[in-house]
Design an enzyme around this catalytic site. Structure first.
Site, PDB file in Angstrom:
ATOM      1  N   ARG A   1      27.146  43.851 -48.242  1.00 28.27           N
ATOM      2  CA  ARG A   1      28.383  43.117 -48.006  1.00 28.27           C
ATOM      3  C   ARG A   1      29.173  43.834 -46.925  1.00 28.27           C
ATOM      4  O   ARG A   1      29.306  45.063 -46.953  1.00 28.27           O
ATOM      5  CB  ARG A   1      29.212  43.074 -49.302  1.00 28.27           C
ATOM      6  CG  ARG A   1      30.567  42.383 -49.188  1.00 28.27           C
ATOM      7  CD  ARG A   1      31.372  42.580 -50.473  1.00 28.27           C
ATOM      8  NE  ARG A   1      32.650  41.894 -50.422  1.00 28.27           N
ATOM      9  CZ  ARG A   1      32.865  40.678 -50.894  1.00 28.27           C
ATOM     10  NH1 ARG A   1      31.873  40.029 -51.461  1.00 28.27           N
ATOM     11  NH2 ARG A   1      34.047  40.106 -50.814  1.00 28.27           N
TER      12      ARG A   1
ATOM     13  N   ALA B   1      36.070  50.164 -45.579  1.00 27.69           N
ATOM     14  CA  ALA B   1      35.361  49.872 -46.815  1.00 27.69           C
ATOM     15  C   ALA B   1      33.854  49.780 -46.581  1.00 27.69           C
ATOM     16  O   ALA B   1      33.052  50.371 -47.320  1.00 27.69           O
ATOM     17  CB  ALA B   1      35.877  48.560 -47.412  1.00 27.69           C
ATOM     18  N   TYR B   2      33.453  49.075 -45.550  1.00 21.20           N
ATOM     19  CA  TYR B   2      32.035  48.850 -45.271  1.00 21.20           C
ATOM     20  C   TYR B   2      31.331  50.138 -44.845  1.00 21.20           C
ATOM     21  O   TYR B   2      30.302  50.531 -45.415  1.00 21.20           O
ATOM     22  CB  TYR B   2      31.905  47.783 -44.184  1.00 21.20           C
ATOM     23  CG  TYR B   2      30.491  47.520 -43.726  1.00 21.20           C
ATOM     24  CD1 TYR B   2      29.538  47.034 -44.616  1.00 21.20           C
ATOM     25  CD2 TYR B   2      30.115  47.735 -42.403  1.00 21.20           C
ATOM     26  CE1 TYR B   2      28.243  46.780 -44.202  1.00 21.20           C
ATOM     27  CE2 TYR B   2      28.828  47.479 -41.978  1.00 21.20           C
ATOM     28  CZ  TYR B   2      27.891  47.004 -42.881  1.00 21.20           C
ATOM     29  OH  TYR B   2      26.609  46.761 -42.461  1.00 21.20           O
ATOM     30  N   ILE B   3      31.889  50.819 -43.845  1.00 22.16           N
ATOM     31  CA  ILE B   3      31.214  51.996 -43.313  1.00 22.16           C
ATOM     32  C   ILE B   3      31.185  53.126 -44.344  1.00 22.16           C
ATOM     33  O   ILE B   3      30.192  53.863 -44.448  1.00 22.16           O
ATOM     34  CB  ILE B   3      31.870  52.458 -41.998  1.00 22.16           C
ATOM     35  CG1 ILE B   3      31.624  51.407 -40.907  1.00 22.16           C
ATOM     36  CG2 ILE B   3      31.326  53.807 -41.552  1.00 22.16           C
ATOM     37  CD1 ILE B   3      32.300  51.714 -39.582  1.00 22.16           C
TER      38      ILE B   3
ATOM     39  N   SER C   1      30.895  52.850 -47.563  1.00 21.15           N
ATOM     40  CA  SER C   1      29.832  52.574 -48.535  1.00 21.15           C
ATOM     41  C   SER C   1      28.454  52.829 -47.941  1.00 21.15           C
ATOM     42  O   SER C   1      27.556  53.361 -48.618  1.00 21.15           O
ATOM     43  CB  SER C   1      29.937  51.126 -49.035  1.00 21.15           C
ATOM     44  OG  SER C   1      29.698  50.190 -47.991  1.00 21.15           O
TER      45      SER C   1
END
Length: 301
Positions: free
Chosen positions: A126, A189-191, A193
């Site tokens: 995601r 948030a993306y990087i 994770s």
């Protein structure tokens, strides 16, 4: 294309995967060796579309038994049926990788039906592009990305790894992002994770090295999939096709390098180390040219 995605091209292959370099790049054109995937079981998550679907088709075409995992049963069955119609072997498993019980049940089923999964491709994920100023009351963005991008893959690795180590062969490919090197604004948030998974796998690979269980972190640049459709800034940006990304996944499975990175990512990683404040200024200045999307701001498109 693979050489173009590395900073040193063939030299990178030699340094990271010397055995694969000689076997496939030097001797390969003069031999009739089958793909190292032939006869292997290869599990691909997020296999119902995009990179996962393209990867499943590619590994099945090379003689692997493609184990397809995703939430959408109908789409999984479509991919499985099309692979079989092309002469490949595939089995579909419906699973929500953010649900602990569902993942545990999947692992039990896989081990019961196959004994061991030889290779795992952690592709399901995601992405969220949103500035922190729009995230102060959205801690769930960080929880959701960690659930699918980190905890889901780790659960699968921990569940499947003992059998890999026992048979003294296994390989895990993680689809991460060049952002782990670039540290691009608006992707906290993306990087974060993906960086967690990248780091976990480097450590796991060292612990399992003596058992011939290896890991590749595939740090992809932009790929034209449904994941980027809500971001206006990406509409005209250069991007790989899912098939081009799948070709890199196949290379990761066959050659088993530590990482596959982009030139931009590698250069950014070096500059972030030697000139961190300069890179902060560059990133902050560049990010102002591409503001948050309407979706990130909570507005309709």
């Amino acid at each position: 294309m693979a050489a173009a995605d590395g900073l040193l091209g063939p030299m990178t292959d030699l340094l990271l995967t010397p055995k694969a370099f000689w076997r496939r790049r030097v001797l390969g054109p003069f031999t009739d060796l089958p793909s190292p995937l032939a006869g292997r079981t290869v599990l691909i998550t997020g296999a119902s579309s995009g990179i996962g679907e393209a990867t499943a088709r590619a590994v099945a075409a090379r003689g692997a038994h493609a184990l397809l995992v995703a939430r959408r049963a109908e789409e999984l069955d479509r991919v499985r049926a099309e692979i079989e119609a092309d002469g490949g072997v595939a089995t579909a498993y419906t699973c929500d990788l953010t649900d602990t019980a569902s993942v545990d049940a999947l692992i039990a089923t896989l081990l019961a039906e196959h004994g061991v999964v030889d290779m795992l491709v952690n592709n399901a994920g995601r992405s969220i592009r949103r500035s922190l100023e729009y995230s102060y009351d959205r801690i769930h963005d960080f929880e959701r990305t960690m659930a699918i991008n980190y905890f889901g893959p780790v659960r699968l690795i921990l569940g499947l790894m003992p059998a890999m180590r026992e048979q003294r062969f296994g390989h895990v490919v993680n689809i991460v992002t060049w952002g782990v090197q670039i540290k691009a604004p608006r992707f906290a948030a993306y990087i974060a994770s993906k960086t967690a998974l990248d780091t976990f796998s480097r450590i796991a690979g060292r612990e399992a090295y003596a058992d011939n269980v290896t890991f590749t972190n595939l740090r992809l640049s932009l790929v034209r999939t449904d994941m980027i459709t809500t971001v206006e800034a990406y509409e005209k940006a250069p991007a790989k096709s899912p098939q081009q990304a799948a070709a890199l996944v196949v290379r990761a499975l066959e050659d088993r390098p530590l990482t596959i990175s982009t030139t931009v990512g590698n250069v950014s990683e070096v500059l972030n180390l030697v000139a961190p404040r300069l890179m902060d200024w560059v990133a902050a200045t560049a990010s102002r040219r591409f503001p948050d999307s309407a979706a990130a701001r909570g507005e309709g498109r």
